[in-house]
Write a protein that holds these residues in place. Structure first.
Motif, PDB file in Angstrom:
ATOM      1  N   ALA A 119     -56.012  35.595 -70.310  1.00 51.46           N
ATOM      2  CA  ALA A 119     -54.792  35.785 -71.297  1.00 51.46           C
ATOM      3  C   ALA A 119     -54.060  34.813 -69.988  1.00 51.46           C
ATOM      4  CB  ALA A 119     -54.338  36.796 -70.232  1.00 51.46           C
ATOM      5  N   ALA A 120     -53.964  33.914 -68.992  1.00 56.61           N
ATOM      6  CA  ALA A 120     -53.793  33.008 -68.711  1.00 56.61           C
ATOM      7  C   ALA A 120     -54.243  32.088 -67.747  1.00 56.61           C
ATOM      8  CB  ALA A 120     -52.231  33.189 -67.840  1.00 56.61           C
ATOM      9  N   GLU A 121     -53.330  30.814 -67.598  1.00 61.78           N
ATOM     10  CA  GLU A 121     -54.292  29.414 -67.330  1.00 61.78           C
ATOM     11  C   GLU A 121     -53.633  29.159 -66.242  1.00 61.78           C
ATOM     12  OE1 GLU A 121     -56.315  26.530 -69.662  1.00 61.78           O
ATOM     13  OE2 GLU A 121     -55.932  24.938 -67.915  1.00 61.78           O
ATOM     14  N   ILE A 122     -53.671  29.024 -64.842  1.00 59.60           N
ATOM     15  CA  ILE A 122     -52.835  29.092 -63.724  1.00 59.60           C
ATOM     16  C   ILE A 122     -52.662  27.417 -63.259  1.00 59.60           C
ATOM     17  CG2 ILE A 122     -51.980  30.212 -61.261  1.00 59.60           C
ATOM     18  CD1 ILE A 122     -52.777  32.416 -62.720  1.00 59.60           C
ATOM     19  N   HIS A 123     -51.832  26.829 -62.949  1.00 60.36           N
ATOM     20  CA  HIS A 123     -52.866  25.718 -61.892  1.00 60.36           C
ATOM     21  C   HIS A 123     -51.602  25.877 -60.586  1.00 60.36           C
ATOM     22  CE1 HIS A 123     -54.247  23.981 -65.334  1.00 60.36           C
ATOM     23  NE2 HIS A 123     -53.459  24.190 -66.255  1.00 60.36           N
ATOM     24  N   VAL A 124     -51.415  25.350 -59.601  1.00 61.03           N
ATOM     25  CA  VAL A 124     -50.987  25.108 -58.243  1.00 61.03           C
ATOM     26  C   VAL A 124     -51.078  23.247 -57.903  1.00 61.03           C
ATOM     27  CG1 VAL A 124     -50.920  25.953 -55.615  1.00 61.03           C
ATOM     28  CG2 VAL A 124     -51.203  27.002 -57.414  1.00 61.03           C
ATOM     29  N   VAL A 125     -50.222  23.191 -57.542  1.00 64.63           N
ATOM     30  CA  VAL A 125     -49.744  21.619 -57.611  1.00 64.63           C
ATOM     31  C   VAL A 125     -49.567  21.622 -55.713  1.00 64.63           C
ATOM     32  CG1 VAL A 125     -48.670  19.179 -58.279  1.00 64.63           C
ATOM     33  CG2 VAL A 125     -49.073  20.824 -59.937  1.00 64.63           C
ATOM     34  N   ASP A 126     -50.134  20.693 -55.320  1.00 64.76           N
ATOM     35  CA  ASP A 126     -49.668  20.536 -53.920  1.00 64.76           C
ATOM     36  C   ASP A 126     -50.143  19.181 -53.624  1.00 64.76           C
ATOM     37  OD1 ASP A 126     -48.387  20.168 -50.915  1.00 64.76           O
ATOM     38  OD2 ASP A 126     -48.403  22.425 -51.548  1.00 64.76           O
TER      39      ASP A 126
ATOM     40  N   GLU B 156     -48.855  13.967 -56.082  1.00 66.61           N
ATOM     41  CA  GLU B 156     -47.011  14.308 -55.865  1.00 66.61           C
ATOM     42  C   GLU B 156     -46.774  14.425 -57.527  1.00 66.61           C
ATOM     43  OE1 GLU B 156     -43.841  14.696 -53.398  1.00 66.61           O
ATOM     44  OE2 GLU B 156     -45.789  13.121 -52.575  1.00 66.61           O
ATOM     45  N   VAL B 157     -46.135  15.035 -56.815  1.00 67.11           N
ATOM     46  CA  VAL B 157     -44.789  15.741 -58.454  1.00 67.11           C
ATOM     47  C   VAL B 157     -43.997  14.622 -59.048  1.00 67.11           C
ATOM     48  CG1 VAL B 157     -43.591  17.376 -59.507  1.00 67.11           C
ATOM     49  CG2 VAL B 157     -45.634  18.528 -58.184  1.00 67.11           C
ATOM     50  N   ALA B 158     -44.475  13.677 -59.655  1.00 66.74           N
ATOM     51  CA  ALA B 158     -42.945  13.269 -60.307  1.00 66.74           C
ATOM     52  C   ALA B 158     -41.919  13.459 -60.860  1.00 66.74           C
ATOM     53  CB  ALA B 158     -43.662  11.812 -61.391  1.00 66.74           C
ATOM     54  N   GLU B 159     -42.087  13.930 -61.527  1.00 66.55           N
ATOM     55  CA  GLU B 159     -40.533  14.824 -62.421  1.00 66.55           C
ATOM     56  C   GLU B 159     -41.247  16.900 -62.627  1.00 66.55           C
ATOM     57  OE1 GLU B 159     -38.292  13.491 -65.943  1.00 66.55           O
ATOM     58  OE2 GLU B 159     -38.735  12.458 -64.779  1.00 66.55           O
ATOM     59  N   ALA B 160     -40.159  17.296 -62.536  1.00 70.78           N
ATOM     60  CA  ALA B 160     -40.691  18.541 -63.702  1.00 70.78           C
ATOM     61  C   ALA B 160     -39.508  18.086 -65.125  1.00 70.78           C
ATOM     62  CB  ALA B 160     -39.864  19.393 -63.066  1.00 70.78           C
ATOM     63  N   ARG B 161     -40.111  18.236 -65.904  1.00 69.13           N
ATOM     64  CA  ARG B 161     -39.291  17.562 -67.268  1.00 69.13           C
ATOM     65  C   ARG B 161     -39.135  19.274 -68.007  1.00 69.13           C
ATOM     66  NH1 ARG B 161     -43.457  13.504 -69.482  1.00 69.13           N
ATOM     67  NH2 ARG B 161     -41.906  11.710 -68.457  1.00 69.13           N
ATOM     68  N   ILE B 162     -37.796  19.457 -67.191  1.00 68.36           N
ATOM     69  CA  ILE B 162     -37.735  21.528 -67.858  1.00 68.36           C
ATOM     70  C   ILE B 162     -37.153  21.479 -69.071  1.00 68.36           C
ATOM     71  CG2 ILE B 162     -37.837  22.493 -66.001  1.00 68.36           C
ATOM     72  CD1 ILE B 162     -34.514  22.328 -66.128  1.00 68.36           C
ATOM     73  N   ALA B 163     -36.501  20.618 -69.692  1.00 69.65           N
ATOM     74  CA  ALA B 163     -36.278  20.541 -70.987  1.00 69.65           C
ATOM     75  C   ALA B 163     -37.278  20.235 -71.905  1.00 69.65           C
ATOM     76  CB  ALA B 163     -34.897  19.104 -71.537  1.00 69.65           C
ATOM     77  N   ARG B 164     -38.621  19.970 -71.492  1.00 63.60           N
ATOM     78  CA  ARG B 164     -39.882  19.598 -73.039  1.00 63.60           C
ATOM     79  C   ARG B 164     -40.753  20.592 -72.059  1.00 63.60           C
ATOM     80  NH1 ARG B 164     -40.838  13.701 -72.677  1.00 63.60           N
ATOM     81  NH2 ARG B 164     -42.643  14.065 -73.849  1.00 63.60           N
ATOM     82  N   ASP B 165     -40.597  21.682 -70.808  1.00 63.33           N
ATOM     83  CA  ASP B 165     -41.755  22.961 -70.449  1.00 63.33           C
ATOM     84  C   ASP B 165     -43.083  21.935 -69.854  1.00 63.33           C
ATOM     85  OD1 ASP B 165     -39.335  24.685 -71.557  1.00 63.33           O
ATOM     86  OD2 ASP B 165     -40.320  25.288 -73.083  1.00 63.33           O
TER      87      ASP B 165
END
Lengths: 422, 105
Positions: free
Chosen positions: A30-37, A79-88
């Motif tokens: 039902a869901a794939e879950i990813h954690v980034v750190d 490391e997260v480079a960028e969250a592109r919330i407009a593109r999900d």
């Protein structure tokens, strides 16, 4: 329902709890879950307070992040480079793109000692320290062992900070530690804060101010640190007041994670994420949620807050996927043990509307609120195994739900013993 | 809450003298509050900060902290303290006719 993609940024208290709760809530298909750190070190942050006094060692309070995650949660050490919330989607520094149906921002805060003039200059980690990260707490341990009297100053550079009671606890423990070592008589302990009292909530502030006085800890209020001179041992406020120190224990300025500032539309000027105070959805976009220290919510930045939020946030992601109305379930509940030294502690419990009151927690029979007791100290010590084994795995703790309990609280104002009122 | 006269206008204030109804504010009131708090004359730099605080409060419902004020208003924190001695965010809020900033928790 097609298989949902959930991306959680941050594998600390909030990210881990939410990942594990979601993993139990949704089947693997039902869901794939990813954690980034960016690293694999999960620090039990309440333990940092004890490291400088030799009451805990760094290796006892750090565990691998990935080991705290249930099987079926994918961990990305990056490391997260960028969250592109407009593109999900989220772009990681190694170029990986993680598309999502729901995003959870749980990346906490970043310490910025370099924002205060002189803080990281000469004297940094020699006579100017912070215990807000593991390395600093460890270095401060050595300095405290060598401390042979003089002026020990605890300073909060600016609000907001994580765990606003921690600097007060540090001052209490320093008083205890220096007495145990027999150097208290030739030492002064000072707490300098930008607030107009030692704490943000008036009734608790009054009780704590009384305790500071009892322990002969000097309180300097409305002190906004503008500059630190680590060579001559001077802390200078923006309005020109000076506080001399031999040893400075500072809480540096806090901001949100760096990628928040790189992600258009996600954060405010300080990198905190504007968040609905009851549903934990962000106004940035309906599928973006946030919890813990990363938010701009008007409650303490504390693990207990994050824990109570995790329950509501998990429920709301499920409701969002099911196209149901979100639950406005978070009430600002926070709950903190305050170490006062000599094997005692005080407990406070509050939410958006109710400030910390005296009484007992969670019912009229329970831990005493706003009063020093050995029982509260034991509660604080017992909390670490509960954190690793009950809270992070996302299990519920009986009697400790998200909403603030009111049964044991005394609503009439009580006056602490003489001397507390200004 | 009490009603008081500032620059000949009746306004609602709290116990510390912050206006509790921001619609009752005008520039004469701002100048009178500034004078009473040790600022003889409001310069363009003062006005920039006061208007920034007020706009932010009216659009978002809360006033910015000193640090965000320093980052967003274009007036560095050091200068904020020169313009509004002691507590820039508090004093600018008072002059701007908005409630006392809640500060942080």
């Amino acid at each position: 329902m097609s298989r949902k993609q959930i991306v959680i940024l941050g594998g600390g208290t909030g990210g881990t709890m939410v990942a594990n709760r979601l993993r139990r809530r949704f089947d693997l298909d039902a869901a794939e879950i990813h954690v980034v750190d960016r690293d694999d070190r999960h620090v039990y942050q309440p333990g940092l307070l004890f490291v400088p006094f030799g009451l805990a060692h760094v290796e006892e309070i750090v565990r691998p992040r990935r080991r705290q995650l249930r099987s079926g949660v994918v961990f990305h050490e990056n490391e997260v480079a960028e969250a592109r919330i407009a593109r999900d989607e989220v772009l990681l520094e190694d170029g990986t793109v993680l598309p999502y149906d729901a995003l959870v921002v749980a990346s906490g805060v970043r310490l910025q000692p370099e924002e205060t003039e002189g803080m990281t200059g000469p004297g940094w980690n020699e006579r100017v320290f912070t215990f807000y990260d593991a390395e600093g707490a460890d270095a401060l341990h050595g300095a405290l062992e060598r401390f042979d009297g003089g002026r020990l100053v605890v300073n909060i550079a600016d609000m907001p900070i994580k765990c606003p009671v921690a600097p007060i606890e540090f001052a209490f423990l320093a008083d205890w530690y220096l007495r145990e070592r027999g150097v208290r008589a030739r030492s002064e302990v000072v707490l300098a804060t930008p607030l107009d009292g030692c704490f943000t909530k008036p009734i608790a502030s009054e009780h704590l101010t009384y305790l500071l006085g009892e322990k002969e800890i000097e309180l300097v209020t409305e002190f906004s640190a503008g500059e630190i001179d680590g060579v001559n041992g001077k802390l200078v406020s923006y309005d020109g007041r000076e506080v001399d120190f031999d040893l400075l224990v500072t809480v540096p300025v806090h901001s949100g994670a760096a990628y928040v500032e790189r992600s258009p539309g996600l954060g405010d000027a300080l990198g905190f994420v504007p968040t609905d105070k009851h549903t934990l959805q962000t106004p940035a976009k309906a599928n973006v949620f946030a919890l813990g220290d990363a938010t701009d919510l008007p409650t303490s930045k504390a693990g207990s807050v994050t824990h109570f939020e995790a329950e509501v946030l998990t429920e709301n992601i499920a409701r969002y996927f099911a196209d149901e109305e979100l639950e406005a379930g978070y009430d600002g509940h926070a709950n903190c043990f305050i170490e006062t030294g000599f094997h005692k502690a005080l407990l406070i419990d509050f939410n958006y509307e109710t400030e910390p009151l005296p009484g007992h927690f969670p019912t009229p029979i329970g831990l005493p609120l706003l009063r020093e007791s050995r029982l509260n100290h034991l509660g604080k010590l017992l909390f670490q195994p509960i954190y690793w084994h009950v809270l992070l795995p996302g299990r519920d703790l009986p009697g400790l739900g998200s909403a603030m309990p009111t049964a044991g609280k005394k609503r009439t104002l009580s006056t602490p013993a003489q001397g507390a009122r200004r | 809450m009490t009603i008081t006269l500032i620059a000949d206008a009746p306004v609602d204030v709290d116990t510390e003298g912050f206006l509790t109804n921001s619609e009752q504010w005008n520039e004469q009131i701002a100048e009178a509050i500034a004078k009473a708090n040790g600022i003889a004359e409001l310069t363009d730099r003062h006005w920039l900060v006061v208007r920034f605080m007020r706009d932010r409060y009216l659009t978002t419902g809360s006033a910015p902290s000193i640090r965000s004020l320093g980052k967003e208003s274009g007036v560095p924190v050091k200068e904020l303290y020169q313009l509004f001695p002691k507590g820039p965010a508090k004093l600018a809020a008072k002059i701007g006719g908005i409630p006392k900033p809640k500060g942080c928790i």
